[in-house]
Design an enzyme around this catalytic site. Sequence first.
Site, PDB file in Angstrom:
ATOM      1  N   ARG A  38     -22.259   2.128  16.729  1.00  0.00           N
ATOM      2  CA  ARG A  38     -21.617   3.114  16.160  1.00  0.00           C
ATOM      3  C   ARG A  38     -22.567   4.445  16.432  1.00  0.00           C
ATOM      4  O   ARG A  38     -23.618   4.326  16.477  1.00  0.00           O
ATOM      5  CB  ARG A  38     -21.522   3.109  14.582  1.00  0.00           C
ATOM      6  CG  ARG A  38     -20.850   1.884  14.176  1.00  0.00           C
ATOM      7  CD  ARG A  38     -20.779   1.532  12.766  1.00  0.00           C
ATOM      8  NE  ARG A  38     -21.959   1.067  12.438  1.00  0.00           N
ATOM      9  CZ  ARG A  38     -22.852   0.594  11.194  1.00  0.00           C
ATOM     10  NH1 ARG A  38     -22.137   0.982  10.219  1.00  0.00           N
ATOM     11  NH2 ARG A  38     -23.645   0.010  11.049  1.00  0.00           N
ATOM     12  N   CYS A  60     -26.210   5.157  10.618  1.00  0.00           N
ATOM     13  CA  CYS A  60     -26.857   5.882   9.468  1.00  0.00           C
ATOM     14  C   CYS A  60     -27.226   7.219   9.739  1.00  0.00           C
ATOM     15  O   CYS A  60     -26.960   8.262   8.875  1.00  0.00           O
ATOM     16  CB  CYS A  60     -27.752   5.195   8.937  1.00  0.00           C
ATOM     17  SG  CYS A  60     -27.468   3.458   8.103  1.00  0.00           S
ATOM     18  N   GLY A  72     -36.608  11.027  23.905  1.00  0.00           N
ATOM     19  CA  GLY A  72     -35.834  10.492  24.647  1.00  0.00           C
ATOM     20  C   GLY A  72     -34.349  11.143  24.248  1.00  0.00           C
ATOM     21  O   GLY A  72     -33.944  11.913  23.992  1.00  0.00           O
TER      22      GLY A  72
HETATM   23  C1  UDX Z   1     -32.419   4.290  10.009  1.00  0.00           C
HETATM   24  C2  UDX Z   1     -33.663   4.211   9.117  1.00  0.00           C
HETATM   25  O1  UDX Z   1     -34.679   3.989   9.588  1.00  0.00           O
HETATM   26  C3  UDX Z   1     -33.284   3.318   7.753  1.00  0.00           C
HETATM   27  O2  UDX Z   1     -34.452   3.389   7.024  1.00  0.00           O
HETATM   28  C4  UDX Z   1     -32.236   3.574   7.308  1.00  0.00           C
HETATM   29  O3  UDX Z   1     -31.899   2.820   6.139  1.00  0.00           O
HETATM   30  C5  UDX Z   1     -30.856   3.525   8.093  1.00  0.00           C
HETATM   31  O4  UDX Z   1     -30.913   4.616   9.102  1.00  0.00           O
HETATM   32  P1  UDX Z   1     -31.331   2.332  11.844  1.00  0.00           P
HETATM   33  O5  UDX Z   1     -30.210   3.246  11.928  1.00  0.00           O
HETATM   34  O6  UDX Z   1     -31.372   0.879  11.811  1.00  0.00           O
HETATM   35  O7  UDX Z   1     -32.331   2.743  10.257  1.00  0.00           O
HETATM   36  O8  UDX Z   1     -32.215   2.629  12.994  1.00  0.00           O
HETATM   37  P2  UDX Z   1     -33.777   3.179  13.485  1.00  0.00           P
HETATM   38  O9  UDX Z   1     -34.698   2.412  13.944  1.00  0.00           O
HETATM   39  O10 UDX Z   1     -34.217   4.153  12.325  1.00  0.00           O
HETATM   40  O11 UDX Z   1     -33.175   4.423  14.750  1.00  0.00           O
HETATM   41  C6  UDX Z   1     -32.155   5.199  14.463  1.00  0.00           C
HETATM   42  C7  UDX Z   1     -32.131   5.937  15.908  1.00  0.00           C
HETATM   43  O12 UDX Z   1     -33.158   6.982  15.991  1.00  0.00           O
HETATM   44  C8  UDX Z   1     -32.058   5.180  16.990  1.00  0.00           C
HETATM   45  O13 UDX Z   1     -30.801   5.563  17.867  1.00  0.00           O
HETATM   46  C9  UDX Z   1     -33.273   5.096  17.794  1.00  0.00           C
HETATM   47  O14 UDX Z   1     -33.230   4.896  19.120  1.00  0.00           O
HETATM   48  C10 UDX Z   1     -33.526   6.577  17.243  1.00  0.00           C
HETATM   49  N1  UDX Z   1     -35.331   6.953  17.506  1.00  0.00           N
HETATM   50  C11 UDX Z   1     -35.851   6.361  16.538  1.00  0.00           C
HETATM   51  C12 UDX Z   1     -35.865   7.703  18.423  1.00  0.00           C
HETATM   52  O15 UDX Z   1     -35.002   8.334  19.215  1.00  0.00           O
HETATM   53  N2  UDX Z   1     -36.945   7.889  18.554  1.00  0.00           N
HETATM   54  C13 UDX Z   1     -37.743   7.337  17.577  1.00  0.00           C
HETATM   55  O16 UDX Z   1     -39.031   7.664  17.669  1.00  0.00           O
HETATM   56  C14 UDX Z   1     -37.434   6.555  16.471  1.00  0.00           C
END
Ligand code: UDX
Length: 458
Positions: free
Chosen positions: A355, A286, A279
């Site tokens: 962010r 992070c 997507g």
């Molecule tokens: C992430 C890590 O998962 C976590 O372990 C770390 O400590 C901090 O960074 P977070 O930033 O809360 O956590 O979000 P996460 O759920 O991991 O998603 C990050 C981004 O990736 C989002 O923008 C999400 O939409 C995107 N993503 C995630 C995808 O585009 N596809 C996926 O399959 C999974």
Amino acid sequence: MTGGVRGTFEGSLAKWGFRVQVVVIGAGYLGTTHAACMAQIGHSVLGIDISEEKVAKLQSGEVPFFEPGLEALLREHVASGRLRFSTSFEEAAAFGDVHFLAVGTPQSTRGRAGDVSCVNAAIDSLSPHLARPTVIAGKSTVPVGTARRLAERVQAAAPAREAVEVAWNPEFLREGFAVEGTLRPDRIVVGAGDRPEGRAIELLREVYSLILAEGVPFLVTDLETAELVKVAANAFLATKVGFINAIAELCEAAGADVAMLADAIGRDERIGRQYLNAGLGFGGGCLPKDIRALVARAEELGVGDAFAFLREVDNGNMRQRSRVVDISREICGSLIGTNVAILGAAFKPDTDDVRDSPALSVAGQLQLQGANVSIYDPKAMDNARKTMPTLDYAVTSLDACRGADIVLVLTEWKEFQNIQPGDLGAVTQTKNIVDARNCLDSRQWRAAGWTYRGLGRS
Ligand code: UDX
């Protein structure tokens, strides 16, 4: 969900009845969650932040951001007296058996490296008051080598000198699952220095004993490995998303379906299905800054060439945002004067965090290219408005879509997945929808007469 975990802990707590005096420095997403969860597993907790306003809010039981389950936990433990907040480092030093460092390490404003000025400031404020043996356990994501440097810095300034130990205990917290993830983590990693008499490991084992009793692995490493575990994990996750998004482009060109493909390859245990949702790509506080900081640190250490792929992951991720803008232009013919409705502003669902939000990035690009952008998000409206005040903020999703020439779903909130094509079609000008998170049922939307575009779906 959390209820089950809490139930188990309460039982063990009554049995063991111990309590460590825990200080958590930094009251953002990470620190506030950690502080509340430390209270939940029985410790006496003092949360420290330099913002008087934030401390006052937290002390009155109010969480200044949205994180499911956190406010209830905070209230419970502020009321019980197990958790309190202050701005005083002197009070922290007198109180803490252990000091968790959970301040932010954003991307530097001049370059890609991680900015550790808040970590340094916290250490400099705390150290002169540290008169008794204590452990500082860093949780913030820092460039490898920071912990060893901080240990020298703190020992030079603290009256207790070598009796202050520095350990690293990285956090893997996912927003939206922060409480559950902290109380029931996949693993606890602790890196410690090489002092044989050190008691950091022993103390942290004690701090986490209720969680460890549930069978969670406790991995002991050196300081550098612990620092790198966190950034390596995030770099791997970012690469996984980058990989599936590249495959999505191939699927689109070849007439294949990336969601079905991800289900099929995800069945292989070596690959796994998680983090293979193609997507709009990753954003947040992070992943983007952590991969850049990793590359910057690798370059400093002379091994930058090994991370050319990670630079490409970053570039490819940014390209996803432009692709969605291009797709919108392609569908509408031109963006100038086009009414675009955007559903989603948060970087992912179940958070109000904007962010480095891919959704806001797309919204900004569309507006700069002449579109009239109306946006709605269930939780992130205030934060989005502060970041991008010139967008039009609607009060409901239907309101955002009224008169729209095209609707873009940019964050996969449940609320958007539940929208009925007929209800939306009744308020839009034209039935064009871009599902940039592949979270809608394409057949249902097409059957209702919509021009539906997913990413990587035929
Ligand atoms: C992430 C890590 O998962 C976590 O372990 C770390 O400590 C901090 O960074 P977070 O930033 O809360 O956590 O979000 P996460 O759920 O991991 O998603 C990050 C981004 O990736 C989002 O923008 C999400 O939409 C995107 N993503 C995630 C995808 O585009 N596809 C996926 O399959 C999974």
